[in-house]
Design an enzyme around this catalytic site. Structure first.
Site, mmCIF file in Angstrom:
data_model
loop_
_atom_site.group_PDB
_atom_site.id
_atom_site.type_symbol
_atom_site.label_atom_id
_atom_site.label_comp_id
_atom_site.label_asym_id
_atom_site.label_seq_id
_atom_site.Cartn_x
_atom_site.Cartn_y
_atom_site.Cartn_z
ATOM 1 C CB VAL A 1 -0.939 0.022 1.222
ATOM 2 C CG1 VAL A 1 -1.789 1.288 1.224
ATOM 3 C CG2 VAL A 1 -1.829 -1.219 1.251
ATOM 4 C CG HIS B 1 1.854 1.046 5.948
ATOM 5 N ND1 HIS B 1 2.015 1.335 4.599
ATOM 6 C CD2 HIS B 1 1.959 -0.298 6.050
ATOM 7 C CE1 HIS B 1 2.199 0.208 3.931
ATOM 8 N NE2 HIS B 1 2.171 -0.799 4.794
#
Length: 113
Positions: free
Chosen positions: A95, A99
């Protein structure tokens, strides 16, 4: 914010998830494909493609502080945990919104693979 970015949609509240914690600039929530008994993600509210694109040291510090605070609240701090930031395709990033993975609740081997 990219309309197609899953994590932007989570950070904005458009996609509802059970937040473990949040700050003004970051949110933490459980990974939907956990790789350990405790596996959560910390993401910035603003879109940043990857660690390679991150230029805000304060934001990065806030994300790591949130990761440590949630690790403590999840009970994995005393025995230890792993933080991972996958960057780019060869780094395993799937993604493309920065993160931090936080994994714990069992002994983790090295190298991770």
């Amino acid at each position: 914010m990219s309309d197609a970015c899953l994590f932007c949609r989570i950070a904005s509240g458009e996609l509802k998830v059970n937040l473990l914690a949040e700050t003004a600039n970051a949110v933490a929530f459980r990974d939907i494909q956990p790789q350990a008994p405790v596996h959560f993600l910390v993401i910035p509210r603003q879109h940043v493609d990857s660690l390679a694109e991150a230029g805000d040291s304060a934001l990065l510090g806030e994300m790591l502080r949130l990761a440590a605070d949630v690790a403590r609240s999840e009970g994995i701090e005393p025995r230890g945990y792993r933080t991972v930031i996958n960057t780019g395709e060869h780094g395993g990033q799937s993604v493309f919104h920065l993160h931090v993975h936080v994994l714990g609740g069992r002994a983790l081997s090295w190298p991770p693979g």
